[in-house]
Design a protein around this motif. Structure first.
Motif, short mmCIF file in Angstrom:
data_model
loop_
_atom_site.label_atom_id
_atom_site.label_comp_id
_atom_site.label_asym_id
_atom_site.label_seq_id
_atom_site.Cartn_x
_atom_site.Cartn_y
_atom_site.Cartn_z
N GLN A 155 64.89 74.54 24.78
CA GLN A 155 64.07 75.73 24.73
C GLN A 155 62.60 75.42 24.48
OE1 GLN A 155 65.83 79.31 23.03
NE2 GLN A 155 67.53 78.02 22.35
N LEU A 156 62.25 74.14 24.53
CA LEU A 156 60.88 73.67 24.40
C LEU A 156 60.19 74.18 23.13
CD1 LEU A 156 59.81 74.01 28.13
CD2 LEU A 156 60.72 71.99 26.97
N ALA A 157 60.94 74.21 22.06
CA ALA A 157 60.40 74.69 20.78
C ALA A 157 59.40 73.71 20.17
CB ALA A 157 61.53 74.96 19.79
N ARG A 158 59.55 72.43 20.48
CA ARG A 158 58.67 71.42 19.87
C ARG A 158 57.53 70.97 20.79
NH1 ARG A 158 63.82 69.84 18.51
NH2 ARG A 158 63.81 68.15 20.01
N ALA B 122 64.01 67.83 28.57
CA ALA B 122 64.05 67.54 27.13
C ALA B 122 65.42 67.96 26.61
CB ALA B 122 62.94 68.29 26.41
N ASP C 42 67.12 67.27 24.09
CA ASP C 42 67.21 67.58 22.67
C ASP C 42 66.34 68.79 22.29
OD1 ASP C 42 64.83 66.24 23.13
OD2 ASP C 42 64.85 65.23 21.18
N ASP C 43 65.68 69.40 23.27
CA ASP C 43 64.81 70.55 23.03
C ASP C 43 64.77 71.44 24.27
OD1 ASP C 43 62.97 72.26 21.83
OD2 ASP C 43 61.25 70.99 22.32
#
Length: 160
Positions: A156-159, A151, A153-154
């Motif tokens: 740190q897997l925040a979403r 991911a 665009d993410d």
């Protein structure tokens, strides 16, 4: 004599010795100076006891650090700059796999901070000491990644 810095050099979990610990003991037995980095003071004490048993206590060092924390990485880099004129090899073996998302006190996702950010900080932060060696090496010992796409665009897997 060469100087080796090995993260994860105090041993694995679940009764395993860990690649870093095995390498650290081997380098010590070959007459080199070895710095192991770990987050367990008791494992660090066991590492130093093993070095004493090999009559190599003067060449064995333990530095306590939680590599998931930027502050600990920076403190570690400073300690290594203060203690050593050169580092011949930086061996990045530290690994702590989590199955659930955890955010560090500094706001980073723990796996990202530990597996990626720490390795970046140490490699760049110790570049001067590595460049002082005749044939410096950075060895990144990594485990298999998770399933699925990256991911970008993410990270740190925040979403998700």
């Amino acid at each position: 004599m060469k100087t080796y810095v090995i993260t994860g050099g105090t041993g694995g979990t679940g009764g395993t010795g860990g690649i870093g610990k095995c390498l650290a003991l081997r380098c010590l037995a070959q007459g080199h100076e070895v710095v192991v980095v770990g987050r367990s003071a008791s494992k660090g004490s066991a590492w130093l006891a093993a070095a004493r048993a090999q009559r190599a206590a003067g060449r064995a060092h333990f530095l306590l650090a939680d590599l998931g924390l930027v502050a600990d990485n920076r403190t570690l880099i400073d300690a290594l700059h203060d203690g050593f004129d050169r580092i011949d090899a930086l061996v990045l073996c530290a690994r702590h796999f989590r199955t659930t998302r955890l955010v560090t006190a500094e706001g980073f996702e723990n796996t990202f901070a530990h597996f990626y950010l720490s390795r970046f900080l140490l490699s760049h932060g110790l570049a001067e000491r590595l460049e002082a060696a005749d044939r410096p090496v950075i060895l990144n010992v990594a485990g298999p990644g998770g399933a699925g796409d990256i991911a970008w665009d993410d990270l740190q897997l925040a979403r998700a």
